[in-house]
Design an enzyme around this catalytic site. Structure first.
Site, short mmCIF file in Angstrom:
data_model
loop_
_atom_site.label_atom_id
_atom_site.label_comp_id
_atom_site.label_asym_id
_atom_site.label_seq_id
_atom_site.Cartn_x
_atom_site.Cartn_y
_atom_site.Cartn_z
CE LYS A 53 -3.73 -2.52 2.25
NZ LYS A 53 -4.42 -2.85 3.51
CD GLN A 97 -3.10 -4.58 6.49
OE1 GLN A 97 -3.02 -3.60 5.77
NE2 GLN A 97 -3.80 -5.65 6.16
CG ASP A 120 -9.17 -0.30 5.05
OD1 ASP A 120 -8.91 -0.46 3.84
OD2 ASP A 120 -8.40 -0.62 5.97
#
Ligand code: NAD
Length: 285
Positions: A53, A97, A120
Site C-alpha cells: 500500500k 491493518q 477502508d
C-alpha cells in the site's frame, strides 16, 4: 473454450494514471493527499500488505506515514493516535491493518476512525450508507470488484449474481452494491446446503470464502463470469484463490487470476478512496 482472463493488474495500472492526474490537480490547490497506516503486532502478511500500500501511494504521489505498535500495546494508545490523526489536516485517510491481535477490540478501534477518513470503508456510517443505496467511502475489495466488472463492460442489471461469503469486509457490502445495480443477488455462507445449486445459476459468481477449491468448473453455469477473491497460501508457499482455476477457466467466459486479480484492485481502491477523501476535504469531491 478457455475463459478470458480479467487482468486486475492492467486495470489497476490504468486507474493509477487517473489518480496521478487527480493528485496533481489537488497539488495545484495546495493539497497533497495523505494516508496513515497503523500496523499492530508482527504479522508477516500484514507487513507485506502495508508495504504494498505504501508503494502504491508513492507511485501516485500520495503522502504516506506508518505508525507501528507492539503486539502488547494498550488499546487506549491506538485510539489516542487515531484521534490525533482524525484531527490532522495533512492526513485524509486512516487505515488499521487487519487482523489485529485478538486481545484488542477491533470493532472499537475501527469505529474510532472518523467516517470521512475511513478509507477502508469499515465505519458504520459508510457501511450503513450502502444499505440506503449510497456510496460514501466504500470498502476497498467490493469497490474494486465493482470497478473491475464495470471496466470489463459486464452488465449487472437483471443478472444472477451469487456471492460466496458474508463477511463485513467483502461479501455483505458487495451484495449491497450488486443489489443497488439491479442484479438478483444470492449470498451463500459456510452453512449453505448444496452450494452447487446456487453457483450453477450464477451469471456472475464472486467467491470470497477463504477456502481453496471451494468452487470448481463442474459447479459453474457455462459462460459465467468468475471473480476469485480468495488469497490462500499453500504449504509450498504459493498463493492460490478459492476457485479451482484449471477446471473453472474451461467453463467460465471470464475469470480473475490469483494473484493479479482482485488483490490489485483492492490496493487501487485504497488509493482512490484516499484521493476522494482529500478532494472532499476542500469541497472538490
Ligand atoms: P471471512 O473468513 O471473514 O469470511 C469467509 C466467509 O466465507 C464466511 O461468511 C463464511 O461463512 C464463508 N464460507 C466459508 N466456507 C464456505 C463454504 N465452504 N461455502 C460457502 N461459504 C463459505 O473471510 P474474508 O475476510 O471475507 O476473506 C475471504 C477470502 O478473501 C480470504 O481468502 C481472504 O484472504 C480473501 N480476501 C482477499 C482480498 C483481496 O484483496 N483479494 C481482500 C479481502 C479478503
Amino acid at each position: 473454450m478457455a475463459a478470458i482472463l480479467i487482468d486486475g493488474a492492467a486495470i489497476a495500472r490504468e486507474l493509477y494514471a487517473d489518480f496521478k492526474q487527480r493528485v496533481s490537480a489537488l497539488g495545484s490547490r495546495g493539497v497533497r493527499p495523505g494516508l496513515a497506516a497503523i500496523l499492530i503486532g508482527d504479522n508477516p502478511a500484514s507487513e507485506v500488505y502495508v508495504r504494498t500500500k505504501t508503494r502504491a501511494c508513492a507511485e501516485v504521489g500520495v503522502h504516506s506515514v506508518q505508525h507501528r505498535f507492539g503486539v502488547d500495546c494498550p488499546e487506549r494508545e491506538v485510539v489516542e493516535l487515531i484521534n490525533c490523526l482524525n484531527a490532522d489536516p495533512a492526513i485524509h485517510g486512516i487505515l488499521v491493518q487487519l487482523p489485529l491481535p485478538p486481545r484488542l477490540n477491533a470493532e472499537r478501534i475501527l469505529q474510532s476512525i472518523a467516517a470521512d477518513k475511513d478509507v477502508d470503508g469499515f465505519n458504520w456510517t459508510n457501511l450503513g450508507a450502502m444499505v440506503a443505496g449510497h456510496t460514501l467511502l466504500a470498502p476497498c475489495t467490493p469497490l474494486g470488484i465493482m470497478t473491475m466488472l464495470d471496466r470489463e463492460g459486464i452488465a449487472l442489471e437483471g443478472r444472477n449474481a451469487v456471492v460466496i461469503g458474508r463477511s463485513v469486509i467483502v461479501g455483505k457490502p458487495l451484495a449491497l452494491m450488486l443489489i443497488a445495480r439491479g442484479a438478483t443477488v444470492t449470498v451463500c455462507n459456510s452453512k449453505t446446503r448444496d452450494l452447487r445449486q446456487y453457483t450453477s445459476l450464477a451469471d456472475i459468481l464472486i467467491v470470497a470464502a477463504g477456502k481453496p477449491g471451494v468452487v470448481d468448473g463442474s459447479m459453474l453455469k457455462p459462460g459465467a463470469v468468475v471473480i476469485d477473491v480468495g488469497i490462500n497460501r499453500l504449504p509450498d508457499g504459493k498463493l492460490t484463490g478459492d476457485v479451482d482455476f484449471a477446471s473453472a477457466s474451461l467453463v467460465a467466459s471470464r475469470i480473475t487470476p490469483v494473484p493479479g486479480g482482485v488483490g490489485r484492485m483492492t490496493v487501487a481502491m485504497l488509493i482512490a478512496n484516499t484521493v476522494t477523501a482529500a478532494e472532499r476535504s476542500i469541497g472538490a469531491g
